[in-house]
Write a protein that holds these residues in place. Structure first.
Motif: not given
Length: 70
Positions: A29-31, A36-37, A43-47, A60-63
């Motif tokens: 659910k989280l992924t 979606s965001e 979302a296709s980038w592995d890093d 889970y975090r992203f900039d």
């Protein structure tokens, strides 16, 4: 005369947090929410997303860069 530009950028960390331990249904659910965001391309980038294990949670975090000062 110099050809340069000055910029200031602010980076925000977007975090999604699950308690630890958790089940893989919650991870799915989280992924899905993160994908979606971010949108299909990012979302296709592995890093793009970092996964951090803390004491009692999984982060889970992203900039997210603020480009208003561009």
């Amino acid at each position: 005369m110099a050809d340069y530009t000055r910029r200031e950028r602010t980076t925000v960390h977007v975090e999604y947090v699950l308690p630890s331990p958790t089940n893989w249904g919650e991870v799915a659910k989280l992924t899905a929410a993160i994908r979606s965001e971010l949108g299909q391309e990012l979302a296709s980038w592995d890093d793009i997303v970092q996964v951090v294990a803390a004491d009692d949670e999984i982060i889970y975090r992203f900039d997210k860069e603020d480009l208003r000062g561009r």
